[in-house]
Design an enzyme around this catalytic site. Structure first.
Site, PDB file in Angstrom:
ATOM      1  NE  ARG A   1     -40.410   3.334  19.127  1.00  0.00           N
ATOM      2  CZ  ARG A   1     -39.645   4.422  19.134  1.00  0.00           C
ATOM      3  NH1 ARG A   1     -40.134   5.601  19.446  1.00  0.00           N
ATOM      4  NH2 ARG A   1     -38.359   4.314  18.853  1.00  0.00           N
TER       5      ARG A   1
ATOM      6  NE  ARG B   1     -33.019   6.777  13.147  1.00  0.00           N
ATOM      7  CZ  ARG B   1     -33.590   5.741  12.537  1.00  0.00           C
ATOM      8  NH1 ARG B   1     -33.384   5.531  11.248  1.00  0.00           N
ATOM      9  NH2 ARG B   1     -34.356   4.890  13.198  1.00  0.00           N
TER      10      ARG B   1
ATOM     11  CG  ASN C   1     -30.795   3.859  22.689  1.00  0.00           C
ATOM     12  OD1 ASN C   1     -29.795   4.525  22.929  1.00  0.00           O
ATOM     13  ND2 ASN C   1     -30.827   2.548  22.874  1.00  0.00           N
TER      14      ASN C   1
ATOM     15  CE  LYS D   1     -40.231  13.734  19.462  1.00  0.00           C
ATOM     16  NZ  LYS D   1     -39.700  12.758  18.523  1.00  0.00           N
ATOM     17  CG  ASP D   2     -42.563   9.556  17.362  1.00  0.00           C
ATOM     18  OD1 ASP D   2     -41.852  10.409  16.789  1.00  0.00           O
ATOM     19  OD2 ASP D   2     -42.183   8.913  18.356  1.00  0.00           O
TER      20      ASP D   2
ATOM     21  CB  THR E   1     -30.044  17.154  14.053  1.00  0.00           C
ATOM     22  OG1 THR E   1     -31.481  17.170  14.042  1.00  0.00           O
ATOM     23  CG2 THR E   1     -29.530  17.773  12.763  1.00  0.00           C
TER      24      THR E   1
ATOM     25  NE  ARG F   1     -38.817  20.222  14.790  1.00  0.00           N
ATOM     26  CZ  ARG F   1     -38.067  20.366  15.878  1.00  0.00           C
ATOM     27  NH1 ARG F   1     -37.686  21.556  16.289  1.00  0.00           N
ATOM     28  NH2 ARG F   1     -37.672  19.304  16.551  1.00  0.00           N
ATOM     29  NE  ARG F   2     -34.837  18.353  17.445  1.00  0.00           N
ATOM     30  CZ  ARG F   2     -35.074  17.162  17.983  1.00  0.00           C
ATOM     31  NH1 ARG F   2     -34.476  16.074  17.494  1.00  0.00           N
ATOM     32  NH2 ARG F   2     -35.909  17.037  18.999  1.00  0.00           N
TER      33      ARG F   2
END
Length: 306
Positions: free
Chosen positions: A14, A152, A154, A86-87, A130, A134-135
């Site tokens: 990416r 959202r 970067n 994780k992605d 967030t 989960r968080r």
């Protein structure tokens, strides 16, 4: 197809600063292992890169940050792809494998907050950004007064939103901030007892075609079996309880001669949770993770997922 006579492998990534930095670290390691061979960066835009405003839960695609990279691999446009593990969806795309898993950074989550606030010292009703169910669930469990708007963009964009007052704090993965050299923005490390990370958080995965044995051999030295088995256990917890849409945290590590898995499944409002732990043979992380997931289901985790 790749012209291997050029001595070059095409490495898909990416275009974000973090993704390119992670890929650069992998390329440097591979070029050190294979002198005279080039590993050339190829930028690929994923669905998650193109849509930076819709909350992740609303998009719902498990391959949000991997779809285009896997497509480029399958089409022979690149030879390997570097992902944040994780992605990566649990179910591999047809014909593709994770040829190496490793280079794991700190798996914890962290708080980036105005005024150096920590989770206990945040003001009543503070806005904590967030993008993770989960968080959110784990934050609500300890601070139900917090407001948790979606986040959202970067990492630089997210951190700026704390500096400009959009949020009082945000929660991010320690690994990304560490890799970008942004340790100084961290107000608090959230220990595993406070917040379990996403399965695979902090680890990198290198994906290639299952029939490309040349590339598999090239990347094999970067495979860390300890990290592979630990993350296999973490990801198997998700598999065992039925998928990525649930607020699930899991972390596994070697303790003595055993692999120990800690996992928790949360109600979305954080008011209840099932916490489980298991230990077993370090050579079969997936089996251990599935056992832990089954234990969680037996303790009532299914009722939290409905």
């Amino acid at each position: 197809m790749n012209d291997r006579r050029s001595g070059a492998y095409r490495v898909g990534t990416r275009a974000s600063a973090l993704a390119r930095l992670q890929t650069g670290a992998v390329r440097a390691r591979l070029e050190a292992l294979h002198p005279g061979t080039s590993f050339v960066e190829v930028l690929v835009s994923t669905q998650g890169d193109r849509d930076t405003t819709t909350p992740l839960q609303a998009i719902g695609a498990p391959d949000l940050f991997t779809d285009a990279l896997e497509g480029a691999l399958s089409a022979g446009e690149i030879d390997l792809a570097v992902h944040s593990l994780k992605d990566v969806p649990l179910k591999a795309a047809d014909g593709l494998i994770l040829g190496a898993i490793g280079l794991r950074e700190d798996a914890r989550d962290v708080l980036v907050a105005s005024n150096g606030w920590t989770l206990p010292s945040l003001p009543q009703g503070a806005r904590v950004g967030t993008c993770s169910m989960r968080r959110s669930a784990q934050l609500k469990a300890v601070r139900p007064d917090l407001t948790l708007p979606p986040l959202r963009g970067n990492i630089d964009t997210r951190v700026r939103q704390v500096a400009d007052g959009t949020f009082d704090a945000i929660v991010l993965a320690a690994a990304g901030l560490h890799r970008l050299g942004m340790h100084s923005v961290i107000s608090q490390y959230l220990e595993l007892e406070q917040m379990l990370p996403a399965p695979g958080q902090g680890a990198l995965a290198i994906q290639c075609r299952a029939d490309d044995h040349d590339t598999q051999s090239a990347i094999a030295p970067l495979d860390d079996q300890t990290v592979r088995q630990a993350t296999a256990a973490e990801r198997a917890v998700i598999e065992g309880i039925g998928g990525y849409s649930a607020p699930v945290g899991a972390y596994a590590g070697i303790e003595g001669d055993s692999l120990v898995v800690r996992a928790a499944i949360y109600a979305s409002d954080g008011r209840s949770a099932v916490r489980v732990q298991g230990s077993g043979n370090a050579s079969d992380g997936r089996a251990l993770g599935l056992t832990v997931a089954a234990r969680a289901i037996a303790l009532g985790a299914a009722s939290l997922l409905s």
